[in-house]
Design a protein around this motif. Sequence first.
Motif, PDB file in Angstrom:
ATOM      1  N   ALA A 107       0.809  -1.213   0.000  1.00  0.00           N
ATOM      2  CA  ALA A 107       0.000   0.000   0.000  1.00  0.00           C
ATOM      3  C   ALA A 107       0.847   1.270   0.000  1.00  0.00           C
ATOM      4  O   ALA A 107       0.580   2.209  -0.756  1.00  0.00           O
ATOM      5  N   ARG A 108       1.881   1.329   0.853  1.00  0.00           N
ATOM      6  CA  ARG A 108       2.701   2.540   0.914  1.00  0.00           C
ATOM      7  C   ARG A 108       3.461   2.760  -0.390  1.00  0.00           C
ATOM      8  O   ARG A 108       3.548   3.890  -0.883  1.00  0.00           O
ATOM      9  N   LYS A 109       4.023   1.703  -0.946  1.00  0.00           N
ATOM     10  CA  LYS A 109       4.751   1.835  -2.204  1.00  0.00           C
ATOM     11  C   LYS A 109       3.821   2.330  -3.314  1.00  0.00           C
ATOM     12  O   LYS A 109       4.192   3.183  -4.116  1.00  0.00           O
ATOM     13  N   LEU A 110       2.604   1.789  -3.345  1.00  0.00           N
ATOM     14  CA  LEU A 110       1.640   2.196  -4.365  1.00  0.00           C
ATOM     15  C   LEU A 110       1.289   3.673  -4.220  1.00  0.00           C
ATOM     16  O   LEU A 110       1.182   4.398  -5.217  1.00  0.00           O
ATOM     17  N   ALA A 111       1.137   4.127  -2.986  1.00  0.00           N
ATOM     18  CA  ALA A 111       0.844   5.545  -2.753  1.00  0.00           C
ATOM     19  C   ALA A 111       2.002   6.422  -3.225  1.00  0.00           C
ATOM     20  O   ALA A 111       1.793   7.474  -3.846  1.00  0.00           O
ATOM     21  N   ASN A 112       3.229   5.991  -2.940  1.00  0.00           N
ATOM     22  CA  ASN A 112       4.404   6.748  -3.369  1.00  0.00           C
ATOM     23  C   ASN A 112       4.487   6.828  -4.889  1.00  0.00           C
ATOM     24  O   ASN A 112       4.810   7.877  -5.460  1.00  0.00           O
ATOM     25  N   ILE A 113       4.211   5.721  -5.553  1.00  0.00           N
ATOM     26  CA  ILE A 113       4.234   5.710  -7.017  1.00  0.00           C
ATOM     27  C   ILE A 113       3.181   6.666  -7.564  1.00  0.00           C
ATOM     28  O   ILE A 113       3.429   7.420  -8.514  1.00  0.00           O
ATOM     29  N   ALA A 114       1.998   6.657  -6.965  1.00  0.00           N
ATOM     30  CA  ALA A 114       0.915   7.530  -7.417  1.00  0.00           C
ATOM     31  C   ALA A 114       1.297   8.999  -7.285  1.00  0.00           C
ATOM     32  O   ALA A 114       1.043   9.812  -8.189  1.00  0.00           O
ATOM     33  N   ILE A 115       1.922   9.350  -6.164  1.00  0.00           N
ATOM     34  CA  ILE A 115       2.345  10.734  -5.933  1.00  0.00           C
ATOM     35  C   ILE A 115       3.363  11.167  -6.987  1.00  0.00           C
ATOM     36  O   ILE A 115       3.280  12.279  -7.537  1.00  0.00           O
ATOM     37  N   HIS A 116       4.313  10.291  -7.301  1.00  0.00           N
ATOM     38  CA  HIS A 116       5.340  10.638  -8.286  1.00  0.00           C
ATOM     39  C   HIS A 116       4.773  10.669  -9.708  1.00  0.00           C
ATOM     40  O   HIS A 116       5.201  11.479 -10.535  1.00  0.00           O
ATOM     41  N   CYS A 117       3.817   9.793  -9.994  1.00  0.00           N
ATOM     42  CA  CYS A 117       3.172   9.831 -11.315  1.00  0.00           C
ATOM     43  C   CYS A 117       2.424  11.148 -11.502  1.00  0.00           C
ATOM     44  O   CYS A 117       2.435  11.745 -12.585  1.00  0.00           O
ATOM     45  N   ASP A 118       1.774  11.591 -10.458  1.00  0.00           N
ATOM     46  CA  ASP A 118       1.085  12.880 -10.534  1.00  0.00           C
ATOM     47  C   ASP A 118       2.092  14.020 -10.665  1.00  0.00           C
ATOM     48  O   ASP A 118       1.896  14.951 -11.448  1.00  0.00           O
ATOM     49  N   LYS A 119       3.180  13.917  -9.926  1.00  0.00           N
ATOM     50  CA  LYS A 119       4.207  14.966  -9.959  1.00  0.00           C
ATOM     51  C   LYS A 119       4.782  15.140 -11.357  1.00  0.00           C
ATOM     52  O   LYS A 119       5.005  16.269 -11.809  1.00  0.00           O
ATOM     53  N   TYR A 120       5.013  14.027 -12.051  1.00  0.00           N
ATOM     54  CA  TYR A 120       5.609  14.085 -13.384  1.00  0.00           C
ATOM     55  C   TYR A 120       4.571  13.930 -14.502  1.00  0.00           C
ATOM     56  O   TYR A 120       4.947  13.786 -15.668  1.00  0.00           O
ATOM     57  N   ASN A 121       3.311  13.927 -14.128  1.00  0.00           N
ATOM     58  CA  ASN A 121       2.227  13.915 -15.118  1.00  0.00           C
ATOM     59  C   ASN A 121       2.375  12.750 -16.104  1.00  0.00           C
ATOM     60  O   ASN A 121       2.302  12.915 -17.321  1.00  0.00           O
ATOM     61  N   CYS A 122       2.568  11.538 -15.564  1.00  0.00           N
ATOM     62  CA  CYS A 122       2.728  10.377 -16.446  1.00  0.00           C
ATOM     63  C   CYS A 122       1.825   9.215 -16.021  1.00  0.00           C
ATOM     64  O   CYS A 122       2.133   8.056 -16.291  1.00  0.00           O
ATOM     65  N   THR A 123       0.722   9.525 -15.359  1.00  0.00           N
ATOM     66  CA  THR A 123      -0.185   8.478 -14.873  1.00  0.00           C
ATOM     67  C   THR A 123      -0.747   7.650 -16.021  1.00  0.00           C
ATOM     68  O   THR A 123      -0.922   6.428 -15.898  1.00  0.00           O
ATOM     69  N   ARG A 124      -1.036   8.293 -17.144  1.00  0.00           N
ATOM     70  CA  ARG A 124      -1.670   7.574 -18.263  1.00  0.00           C
ATOM     71  C   ARG A 124      -0.774   6.433 -18.771  1.00  0.00           C
ATOM     72  O   ARG A 124      -1.274   5.422 -19.271  1.00  0.00           O
ATOM     73  N   VAL A 125       0.542   6.586 -18.639  1.00  0.00           N
ATOM     74  CA  VAL A 125       1.459   5.545 -19.100  1.00  0.00           C
ATOM     75  C   VAL A 125       1.458   4.359 -18.127  1.00  0.00           C
ATOM     76  O   VAL A 125       1.626   3.210 -18.533  1.00  0.00           O
ATOM     77  N   ILE A 126       1.234   4.651 -16.853  1.00  0.00           N
ATOM     78  CA  ILE A 126       1.263   3.622 -15.809  1.00  0.00           C
ATOM     79  C   ILE A 126      -0.086   2.923 -15.674  1.00  0.00           C
ATOM     80  O   ILE A 126      -0.186   1.841 -15.094  1.00  0.00           O
ATOM     81  N   LYS A 127      -1.117   3.509 -16.242  1.00  0.00           N
ATOM     82  CA  LYS A 127      -2.497   3.050 -16.011  1.00  0.00           C
ATOM     83  C   LYS A 127      -2.724   1.559 -16.251  1.00  0.00           C
ATOM     84  O   LYS A 127      -3.471   0.917 -15.505  1.00  0.00           O
ATOM     85  N   PRO A 128      -2.139   0.935 -17.268  1.00  0.00           N
ATOM     86  CA  PRO A 128      -2.390  -0.500 -17.485  1.00  0.00           C
ATOM     87  C   PRO A 128      -1.998  -1.393 -16.310  1.00  0.00           C
ATOM     88  O   PRO A 128      -2.472  -2.522 -16.215  1.00  0.00           O
ATOM     89  N   TYR A 129      -1.142  -0.905 -15.431  1.00  0.00           N
ATOM     90  CA  TYR A 129      -0.686  -1.716 -14.296  1.00  0.00           C
ATOM     91  C   TYR A 129      -1.557  -1.542 -13.054  1.00  0.00           C
ATOM     92  O   TYR A 129      -1.440  -2.319 -12.099  1.00  0.00           O
ATOM     93  N   LEU A 130      -2.421  -0.522 -13.043  1.00  0.00           N
ATOM     94  CA  LEU A 130      -3.101  -0.138 -11.806  1.00  0.00           C
ATOM     95  C   LEU A 130      -4.021  -1.217 -11.260  1.00  0.00           C
ATOM     96  O   LEU A 130      -4.049  -1.458 -10.043  1.00  0.00           O
ATOM     97  N   ALA A 131      -4.805  -1.859 -12.114  1.00  0.00           N
ATOM     98  CA  ALA A 131      -5.766  -2.862 -11.633  1.00  0.00           C
ATOM     99  C   ALA A 131      -5.057  -3.970 -10.871  1.00  0.00           C
ATOM    100  O   ALA A 131      -5.479  -4.353  -9.767  1.00  0.00           O
ATOM    101  N   ASP A 132      -3.953  -4.468 -11.425  1.00  0.00           N
ATOM    102  CA  ASP A 132      -3.210  -5.543 -10.755  1.00  0.00           C
ATOM    103  C   ASP A 132      -2.550  -5.046  -9.473  1.00  0.00           C
ATOM    104  O   ASP A 132      -2.505  -5.760  -8.468  1.00  0.00           O
ATOM    105  N   TRP A 133      -2.044  -3.824  -9.499  1.00  0.00           N
ATOM    106  CA  TRP A 133      -1.398  -3.289  -8.307  1.00  0.00           C
ATOM    107  C   TRP A 133      -2.382  -3.112  -7.158  1.00  0.00           C
ATOM    108  O   TRP A 133      -2.086  -3.469  -6.016  1.00  0.00           O
ATOM    109  N   PHE A 134      -3.538  -2.563  -7.454  1.00  0.00           N
ATOM    110  CA  PHE A 134      -4.539  -2.390  -6.408  1.00  0.00           C
ATOM    111  C   PHE A 134      -5.004  -3.748  -5.878  1.00  0.00           C
ATOM    112  O   PHE A 134      -5.224  -3.914  -4.678  1.00  0.00           O
ATOM    113  N   LYS A 135      -5.133  -4.697  -6.777  1.00  0.00           N
ATOM    114  CA  LYS A 135      -5.565  -6.037  -6.363  1.00  0.00           C
ATOM    115  C   LYS A 135      -4.533  -6.672  -5.440  1.00  0.00           C
ATOM    116  O   LYS A 135      -4.879  -7.259  -4.404  1.00  0.00           O
TER     117      LYS A 135
END
Length: 431
Positions: free
Chosen positions: A141-169
Amino acid sequence: MRQSSEPFKVESDDSMSDDDEGIFVSPTRPSESTRLPADGELTPTNLDPNGDAIVIIPGKNTSTSPAKSFRVSTHVLGLASKIFMQIFGPRHFSAPGTPRIRTIEGVHHRATLDDDDPIAMEVILGILHFKVPEAAAQMDARKLANIAIHCDKYNCTRVIKPYLADWFKEANTILPTTSILPSTGPTSVADDDSSDSDDSDSDDSSDSEDTKLSEQLGFLLLAAHFFRDEKQFKHFSKVVVQNLTPTFSAEWEKDALLKLLSRTMKSKLVDKVKKCQGYLRNDLESGISRLLGHAETHKVRGDLCGKCGVVYSTLPTTRECSDCEFTEFYPSYCSKDSRVGEYVENMKRFGLWSSKRFERCPVSQLTRKVAKLAENIFDDEVHECDGRDKCPLRLELTLLNKAFMKRSDSLEGISLFPLQKSRKRQRDEAN
Protein backbone atom coordinates in the motif's frame (compact mmCIF):
# COMPACT_ATOMS: atom_id res chain seq x y z
CA MET A 1 0.23 19.82 0.66
CA ARG A 2 1.72 19.57 -2.81
CA GLN A 3 5.17 18.56 -3.83
CA SER A 4 7.20 21.01 -5.85
CA SER A 5 6.95 20.76 -9.62
CA GLU A 6 10.73 21.34 -9.76
CA PRO A 7 11.66 17.72 -9.05
CA PHE A 8 15.43 17.88 -9.21
CA LYS A 9 18.33 19.88 -7.96
CA VAL A 10 21.09 20.63 -10.47
CA GLU A 11 24.58 20.90 -9.15
CA SER A 12 26.46 23.53 -11.15
CA ASP A 13 29.58 22.20 -12.85
CA ASP A 14 31.74 23.74 -15.50
CA SER A 15 31.67 22.20 -18.95
CA MET A 16 33.67 18.96 -18.80
CA SER A 17 36.38 18.10 -21.30
CA ASP A 18 37.73 14.62 -21.93
CA ASP A 19 40.74 15.40 -19.76
CA ASP A 20 38.74 16.70 -16.80
CA GLU A 21 38.57 14.68 -13.65
CA GLY A 22 35.06 13.43 -13.03
CA ILE A 23 32.94 10.68 -11.48
CA PHE A 24 33.26 7.42 -13.35
CA VAL A 25 30.38 4.99 -13.36
CA SER A 26 30.19 1.63 -15.04
CA PRO A 27 27.11 0.13 -16.68
CA THR A 28 25.23 -2.74 -15.06
CA ARG A 29 22.52 -5.15 -16.06
CA PRO A 30 18.98 -3.92 -15.14
CA SER A 31 18.71 -6.63 -12.50
CA GLU A 32 21.98 -5.73 -10.75
CA SER A 33 21.49 -3.95 -7.42
CA THR A 34 22.71 -0.39 -6.89
CA ARG A 35 25.79 0.17 -4.77
CA LEU A 36 27.04 3.32 -3.08
CA PRO A 37 30.82 3.11 -2.56
CA ALA A 38 32.66 5.27 -0.07
CA ASP A 39 33.78 7.76 -2.71
CA GLY A 40 30.17 8.53 -3.66
CA GLU A 41 30.24 6.62 -6.94
CA LEU A 42 26.90 5.11 -7.98
CA THR A 43 26.52 2.21 -10.37
CA PRO A 44 23.56 3.06 -12.61
CA THR A 45 20.95 0.60 -13.75
CA ASN A 46 20.88 0.39 -17.53
CA LEU A 47 17.28 1.14 -18.47
CA ASP A 48 18.58 2.07 -21.92
CA PRO A 49 22.11 0.93 -22.86
CA ASN A 50 22.20 3.76 -25.40
CA GLY A 51 20.70 6.28 -23.01
CA ASP A 52 22.03 9.83 -23.10
CA ALA A 53 21.47 10.81 -19.45
CA ILE A 54 22.10 9.59 -15.92
CA VAL A 55 19.37 10.17 -13.35
CA ILE A 56 20.57 10.09 -9.74
CA ILE A 57 18.06 9.72 -6.90
CA PRO A 58 19.87 10.00 -3.55
CA GLY A 59 16.81 9.31 -1.39
CA LYS A 60 17.69 8.87 2.28
CA ASN A 61 20.32 6.24 1.43
CA THR A 62 18.77 3.76 3.90
CA SER A 63 17.54 0.19 3.51
CA THR A 64 14.01 1.46 2.83
CA SER A 65 15.15 4.37 0.66
CA PRO A 66 18.45 3.32 -0.99
CA ALA A 67 20.21 5.70 -3.33
CA LYS A 68 19.75 4.71 -6.98
CA SER A 69 20.88 5.89 -10.41
CA PHE A 70 19.65 5.01 -13.89
CA ARG A 71 20.86 5.41 -17.45
CA VAL A 72 17.80 6.68 -19.33
CA SER A 73 16.73 7.91 -22.72
CA THR A 74 15.69 11.56 -22.55
CA HIS A 75 13.69 11.04 -25.74
CA VAL A 76 11.60 8.29 -24.13
CA LEU A 77 11.01 10.34 -20.99
CA GLY A 78 10.08 13.41 -23.02
CA LEU A 79 7.46 11.46 -24.96
CA ALA A 80 5.94 10.15 -21.72
CA SER A 81 5.60 13.46 -19.91
CA LYS A 82 5.77 17.19 -20.56
CA ILE A 83 7.40 17.60 -17.18
CA PHE A 84 10.18 15.20 -18.17
CA MET A 85 10.47 17.03 -21.51
CA GLN A 86 11.18 20.26 -19.63
CA ILE A 87 13.76 18.55 -17.42
CA PHE A 88 15.53 16.61 -20.16
CA GLY A 89 14.69 18.74 -23.19
CA PRO A 90 17.20 20.27 -25.61
CA ARG A 91 16.88 23.72 -24.05
CA HIS A 92 18.10 22.47 -20.70
CA PHE A 93 20.91 20.18 -21.76
CA SER A 94 22.26 22.58 -24.40
CA ALA A 95 22.69 25.33 -21.82
CA PRO A 96 26.25 26.20 -20.76
CA GLY A 97 27.33 24.62 -17.48
CA THR A 98 24.86 21.76 -17.70
CA PRO A 99 25.96 18.99 -15.28
CA ARG A 100 27.40 15.94 -16.99
CA ILE A 101 28.75 12.65 -15.76
CA ARG A 102 31.49 10.53 -17.37
CA THR A 103 30.93 6.80 -17.90
CA ILE A 104 32.96 4.14 -19.64
CA GLU A 105 30.97 4.77 -22.82
CA GLY A 106 31.40 8.55 -22.68
CA VAL A 107 29.97 11.69 -21.15
CA HIS A 108 26.28 11.75 -20.21
CA HIS A 109 23.99 14.49 -19.01
CA ARG A 110 23.23 14.30 -15.31
CA ALA A 111 20.12 15.16 -13.30
CA THR A 112 19.76 14.67 -9.56
CA LEU A 113 16.22 14.21 -8.23
CA ASP A 114 16.81 15.02 -4.59
CA ASP A 115 13.20 15.07 -3.41
CA ASP A 116 12.06 11.81 -5.00
CA ASP A 117 11.63 8.32 -3.61
CA PRO A 118 14.18 5.99 -5.27
CA ILE A 119 11.95 2.88 -5.28
CA ALA A 120 8.93 4.71 -6.69
CA MET A 121 11.06 6.28 -9.43
CA GLU A 122 12.69 2.91 -10.17
CA VAL A 123 9.24 1.53 -10.96
CA ILE A 124 8.16 4.53 -13.03
CA LEU A 125 11.37 4.92 -15.04
CA GLY A 126 11.56 1.17 -15.60
CA ILE A 127 8.03 0.97 -17.00
CA LEU A 128 8.65 3.98 -19.25
CA HIS A 129 11.60 2.07 -20.71
CA PHE A 130 9.62 -1.20 -21.01
CA LYS A 131 11.61 -2.84 -18.23
CA VAL A 132 9.36 -3.63 -15.29
CA PRO A 133 11.57 -3.82 -12.18
CA GLU A 134 11.20 -6.34 -9.39
CA ALA A 135 9.88 -3.59 -7.13
CA ALA A 136 6.76 -3.38 -9.33
CA ALA A 137 6.03 -7.07 -8.82
CA GLN A 138 6.01 -6.81 -5.02
CA MET A 139 3.43 -4.13 -4.38
CA ASP A 140 2.24 -2.88 -1.02
CA ALA A 141 0.00 0.00 0.00
CA ARG A 142 2.70 2.54 0.91
CA LYS A 143 4.75 1.83 -2.20
CA LEU A 144 1.64 2.20 -4.37
CA ALA A 145 0.84 5.54 -2.75
CA ASN A 146 4.40 6.75 -3.37
CA ILE A 147 4.23 5.71 -7.02
CA ALA A 148 0.92 7.53 -7.42
CA ILE A 149 2.34 10.73 -5.93
CA HIS A 150 5.34 10.64 -8.29
CA CYS A 151 3.17 9.83 -11.31
CA ASP A 152 1.09 12.88 -10.53
CA LYS A 153 4.21 14.97 -9.96
CA TYR A 154 5.61 14.08 -13.38
CA ASN A 155 2.23 13.91 -15.12
CA CYS A 156 2.73 10.38 -16.45
CA THR A 157 -0.19 8.48 -14.87
CA ARG A 158 -1.67 7.57 -18.26
CA VAL A 159 1.46 5.55 -19.10
CA ILE A 160 1.26 3.62 -15.81
CA LYS A 161 -2.50 3.05 -16.01
CA PRO A 162 -2.39 -0.50 -17.49
CA TYR A 163 -0.69 -1.72 -14.30
CA LEU A 164 -3.10 -0.14 -11.81
CA ALA A 165 -5.77 -2.86 -11.63
CA ASP A 166 -3.21 -5.54 -10.75
CA TRP A 167 -1.40 -3.29 -8.31
CA PHE A 168 -4.54 -2.39 -6.41
CA LYS A 169 -5.57 -6.04 -6.36
CA GLU A 170 -2.20 -7.14 -4.98
CA ALA A 171 -2.05 -4.35 -2.39
CA ASN A 172 -5.61 -5.17 -1.32
CA THR A 173 -4.77 -8.81 -0.60
CA ILE A 174 -2.61 -7.81 2.36
CA LEU A 175 -5.73 -6.66 4.19
CA PRO A 176 -7.65 -9.15 6.38
CA THR A 177 -10.28 -10.91 4.30
CA THR A 178 -12.90 -11.29 7.04
CA SER A 179 -14.76 -8.03 7.49
CA ILE A 180 -11.42 -6.20 7.10
CA LEU A 181 -10.75 -5.41 10.76
CA PRO A 182 -9.96 -8.09 13.32
CA SER A 183 -12.53 -8.46 16.03
CA THR A 184 -11.40 -6.87 19.28
CA GLY A 185 -13.95 -7.44 22.05
CA PRO A 186 -16.24 -10.34 22.81
CA THR A 187 -17.71 -12.22 19.87
CA SER A 188 -19.28 -14.93 21.96
CA VAL A 189 -20.43 -15.47 25.51
CA ALA A 190 -17.25 -17.45 26.21
CA ASP A 191 -15.04 -14.59 24.98
CA ASP A 192 -16.81 -11.96 27.05
CA ASP A 193 -15.25 -10.25 30.02
CA SER A 194 -18.75 -9.62 31.44
CA SER A 195 -18.03 -5.92 31.59
CA ASP A 196 -19.37 -2.99 29.61
CA SER A 197 -17.59 -0.41 31.72
CA ASP A 198 -16.33 2.71 29.97
CA ASP A 199 -12.96 2.07 31.63
CA SER A 200 -12.58 -1.42 30.21
CA ASP A 201 -9.33 -2.05 28.34
CA SER A 202 -10.55 -5.16 26.52
CA ASP A 203 -10.98 -3.30 23.23
CA ASP A 204 -7.41 -1.95 23.28
CA SER A 205 -5.60 -5.26 22.75
CA SER A 206 -5.46 -4.89 18.97
CA ASP A 207 -4.61 -1.16 18.79
CA SER A 208 -1.35 -1.76 16.92
CA GLU A 209 -3.07 -3.97 14.33
CA ASP A 210 -5.88 -1.45 13.91
CA THR A 211 -3.37 1.39 13.49
CA LYS A 212 -1.44 -0.57 10.86
CA LEU A 213 -4.64 -1.33 8.99
CA SER A 214 -5.74 2.29 9.22
CA GLU A 215 -2.47 3.34 7.58
CA GLN A 216 -2.78 0.73 4.84
CA LEU A 217 -6.28 1.87 3.96
CA GLY A 218 -5.07 5.46 4.00
CA PHE A 219 -2.26 4.65 1.54
CA LEU A 220 -4.67 2.83 -0.80
CA LEU A 221 -7.06 5.78 -0.69
CA LEU A 222 -4.15 8.16 -1.31
CA ALA A 223 -3.02 6.08 -4.29
CA ALA A 224 -6.50 6.11 -5.82
CA HIS A 225 -6.66 9.87 -5.23
CA PHE A 226 -3.40 10.68 -7.05
CA PHE A 227 -4.01 8.12 -9.80
CA ARG A 228 -7.43 9.80 -10.29
CA ASP A 229 -9.12 6.39 -10.15
CA GLU A 230 -12.76 7.07 -9.31
CA LYS A 231 -13.73 3.40 -8.95
CA GLN A 232 -10.91 2.52 -6.56
CA PHE A 233 -11.37 5.73 -4.59
CA LYS A 234 -15.06 5.04 -4.02
CA HIS A 235 -14.28 1.45 -3.07
CA PHE A 236 -11.58 2.25 -0.52
CA SER A 237 -13.46 5.21 0.94
CA LYS A 238 -16.37 2.81 1.57
CA VAL A 239 -13.98 0.32 3.18
CA VAL A 240 -12.67 3.12 5.42
CA VAL A 241 -16.19 4.04 6.58
CA GLN A 242 -17.08 0.41 7.23
CA ASN A 243 -13.93 -0.59 9.05
CA LEU A 244 -12.35 2.36 10.84
CA THR A 245 -13.39 4.44 13.83
CA PRO A 246 -13.45 8.26 13.73
CA THR A 247 -9.95 8.39 15.27
CA PHE A 248 -8.34 7.38 11.96
CA SER A 249 -8.13 11.02 10.88
CA ALA A 250 -5.81 11.89 13.79
CA GLU A 251 -3.69 8.80 13.02
CA TRP A 252 -3.31 9.85 9.39
CA GLU A 253 -2.07 13.29 10.44
CA LYS A 254 0.99 11.61 11.99
CA ASP A 255 2.19 10.25 8.62
CA ALA A 256 3.86 12.58 6.12
CA LEU A 257 2.29 10.83 3.11
CA LEU A 258 -1.22 10.58 4.54
CA LYS A 259 -1.16 14.27 5.42
CA LEU A 260 -1.37 14.86 1.66
CA LEU A 261 -5.05 13.86 1.83
CA SER A 262 -7.05 17.03 2.35
CA ARG A 263 -8.61 17.69 5.74
CA THR A 264 -11.94 18.28 4.02
CA MET A 265 -11.80 14.76 2.59
CA LYS A 266 -10.89 13.22 5.94
CA SER A 267 -13.58 15.25 7.70
CA LYS A 268 -16.19 13.99 5.26
CA LEU A 269 -15.18 10.38 5.88
CA VAL A 270 -15.22 10.87 9.66
CA ASP A 271 -18.73 12.36 9.42
CA LYS A 272 -19.93 9.33 7.47
CA VAL A 273 -18.51 6.96 10.10
CA LYS A 274 -20.14 8.88 12.96
CA LYS A 275 -23.44 9.12 11.10
CA CYS A 276 -23.57 5.37 10.48
CA GLN A 277 -22.63 4.61 14.07
CA GLY A 278 -25.44 6.92 15.17
CA TYR A 279 -27.99 5.07 13.02
CA LEU A 280 -26.86 1.73 14.44
CA ARG A 281 -27.07 3.07 17.99
CA ASN A 282 -30.63 4.26 17.37
CA ASP A 283 -31.55 0.86 15.92
CA LEU A 284 -30.19 -0.84 19.03
CA GLU A 285 -31.93 1.45 21.56
CA SER A 286 -35.27 1.39 19.73
CA GLY A 287 -35.32 -2.39 20.26
CA ILE A 288 -36.33 -1.79 23.89
CA SER A 289 -39.52 0.06 22.96
CA ARG A 290 -40.40 -2.64 20.45
CA LEU A 291 -39.89 -5.35 23.07
CA LEU A 292 -42.14 -3.49 25.51
CA GLY A 293 -44.84 -3.54 22.86
CA HIS A 294 -45.13 -7.34 23.14
CA ALA A 295 -47.25 -8.27 26.19
CA GLU A 296 -47.38 -12.04 25.65
CA THR A 297 -45.73 -14.35 28.17
CA HIS A 298 -44.05 -17.67 27.53
CA LYS A 299 -42.95 -20.33 30.00
CA VAL A 300 -39.19 -20.75 30.29
CA ARG A 301 -37.79 -24.19 31.00
CA GLY A 302 -36.48 -24.43 34.54
CA ASP A 303 -37.11 -22.78 37.88
CA LEU A 304 -36.11 -19.41 39.22
CA CYS A 305 -34.38 -18.88 42.56
CA GLY A 306 -36.63 -16.59 44.56
CA LYS A 307 -33.68 -14.66 46.01
CA CYS A 308 -30.90 -14.23 43.43
CA GLY A 309 -32.82 -14.96 40.23
CA VAL A 310 -30.63 -17.78 38.94
CA VAL A 311 -32.60 -20.07 36.62
CA TYR A 312 -32.03 -23.84 36.99
CA SER A 313 -33.04 -26.08 34.11
CA THR A 314 -32.88 -28.91 36.64
CA LEU A 315 -33.21 -28.24 40.34
CA PRO A 316 -30.30 -29.28 42.58
CA THR A 317 -30.89 -32.51 44.48
CA THR A 318 -30.61 -30.51 47.70
CA ARG A 319 -33.23 -28.08 46.38
CA GLU A 320 -30.92 -25.35 47.51
CA CYS A 321 -29.51 -22.54 45.33
CA SER A 322 -25.80 -23.07 44.91
CA ASP A 323 -25.22 -19.31 44.76
CA CYS A 324 -27.24 -18.03 47.74
CA GLU A 325 -28.43 -21.23 49.45
CA PHE A 326 -32.03 -20.07 49.13
CA THR A 327 -34.55 -22.91 49.05
CA GLU A 328 -37.57 -21.35 47.38
CA PHE A 329 -37.96 -21.65 43.61
CA TYR A 330 -40.62 -20.34 41.28
CA PRO A 331 -41.63 -20.92 37.66
CA SER A 332 -39.69 -18.76 35.20
CA TYR A 333 -41.40 -16.81 32.43
CA CYS A 334 -40.34 -14.92 29.34
CA SER A 335 -42.23 -11.66 29.84
CA LYS A 336 -41.79 -8.20 28.36
CA ASP A 337 -39.83 -7.05 31.42
CA SER A 338 -37.58 -10.11 31.49
CA ARG A 339 -36.96 -9.79 27.74
CA VAL A 340 -35.87 -6.17 28.09
CA GLY A 341 -33.57 -7.14 30.95
CA GLU A 342 -32.05 -10.00 28.96
CA TYR A 343 -31.73 -7.76 25.88
CA VAL A 344 -29.77 -5.11 27.80
CA GLU A 345 -27.65 -7.71 29.59
CA ASN A 346 -26.64 -9.30 26.30
CA MET A 347 -25.75 -5.91 24.83
CA LYS A 348 -23.49 -5.27 27.82
CA ARG A 349 -21.84 -8.66 27.50
CA PHE A 350 -21.00 -7.98 23.85
CA GLY A 351 -19.71 -4.45 24.53
CA LEU A 352 -22.62 -2.79 22.72
CA TRP A 353 -24.41 -0.92 25.51
CA SER A 354 -21.80 1.60 26.64
CA SER A 355 -21.85 4.59 24.28
CA LYS A 356 -18.06 5.04 24.58
CA ARG A 357 -17.29 1.42 23.74
CA PHE A 358 -19.83 1.59 20.93
CA GLU A 359 -17.99 4.54 19.39
CA ARG A 360 -14.67 2.68 19.62
CA CYS A 361 -16.02 -0.10 17.38
CA PRO A 362 -16.00 0.23 13.58
CA VAL A 363 -19.26 -0.42 11.77
CA SER A 364 -18.11 -3.85 10.55
CA GLN A 365 -17.27 -4.98 14.07
CA LEU A 366 -20.59 -3.75 15.46
CA THR A 367 -22.35 -5.71 12.72
CA ARG A 368 -20.39 -8.87 13.55
CA LYS A 369 -21.18 -8.60 17.24
CA VAL A 370 -24.92 -8.26 16.65
CA ALA A 371 -24.82 -11.18 14.18
CA LYS A 372 -23.14 -13.36 16.80
CA LEU A 373 -25.62 -12.25 19.46
CA ALA A 374 -28.58 -13.04 17.19
CA GLU A 375 -27.08 -16.47 16.52
CA ASN A 376 -26.50 -17.20 20.21
CA ILE A 377 -30.03 -16.30 21.26
CA PHE A 378 -31.36 -19.28 19.30
CA ASP A 379 -29.24 -21.61 21.42
CA ASP A 380 -31.57 -23.28 23.93
CA GLU A 381 -28.81 -23.09 26.49
CA VAL A 382 -28.88 -19.29 26.19
CA HIS A 383 -32.63 -18.67 25.90
CA GLU A 384 -35.35 -21.30 25.78
CA CYS A 385 -39.02 -20.52 26.11
CA ASP A 386 -42.26 -21.97 24.80
CA GLY A 387 -42.43 -19.18 22.22
CA ARG A 388 -39.56 -20.79 20.30
CA ASP A 389 -39.01 -18.94 17.00
CA LYS A 390 -41.94 -16.61 17.75
CA CYS A 391 -40.36 -15.37 20.97
CA PRO A 392 -40.25 -11.53 20.75
CA LEU A 393 -36.64 -11.45 21.98
CA ARG A 394 -35.45 -13.79 19.27
CA LEU A 395 -37.48 -11.93 16.64
CA GLU A 396 -36.09 -8.57 17.78
CA LEU A 397 -32.46 -9.69 17.63
CA THR A 398 -33.05 -11.21 14.19
CA LEU A 399 -34.49 -7.89 12.96
CA LEU A 400 -31.63 -5.96 14.58
CA ASN A 401 -29.08 -8.17 12.84
CA LYS A 402 -30.74 -7.55 9.46
CA ALA A 403 -30.89 -3.80 10.11
CA PHE A 404 -27.17 -3.63 10.99
CA MET A 405 -26.18 -5.68 7.94
CA LYS A 406 -28.33 -3.56 5.65
CA ARG A 407 -26.84 -0.29 6.91
CA SER A 408 -23.29 -1.62 6.58
CA ASP A 409 -23.84 -3.01 3.08
CA SER A 410 -25.64 0.11 1.85
CA LEU A 411 -22.80 2.44 2.79
CA GLU A 412 -21.33 4.32 -0.16
CA GLY A 413 -17.90 5.77 -0.68
CA ILE A 414 -17.22 9.38 -1.57
CA SER A 415 -16.33 10.85 -4.94
CA LEU A 416 -12.83 11.90 -5.96
CA PHE A 417 -11.67 15.22 -4.60
CA PRO A 418 -9.93 17.59 -7.05
CA LEU A 419 -6.15 17.73 -6.90
CA GLN A 420 -4.80 20.95 -5.46
CA LYS A 421 -2.33 22.25 -8.01
CA SER A 422 0.00 25.20 -7.59
CA ARG A 423 -0.01 27.97 -10.16
CA LYS A 424 3.47 26.93 -11.28
CA ARG A 425 2.28 23.33 -11.77
CA GLN A 426 -0.63 24.56 -13.87
CA ARG A 427 1.75 26.61 -16.04
CA ASP A 428 4.10 23.62 -16.42
CA GLU A 429 1.30 21.36 -17.64
CA ALA A 430 -0.02 24.03 -19.99
CA ASN A 431 3.35 24.46 -21.74
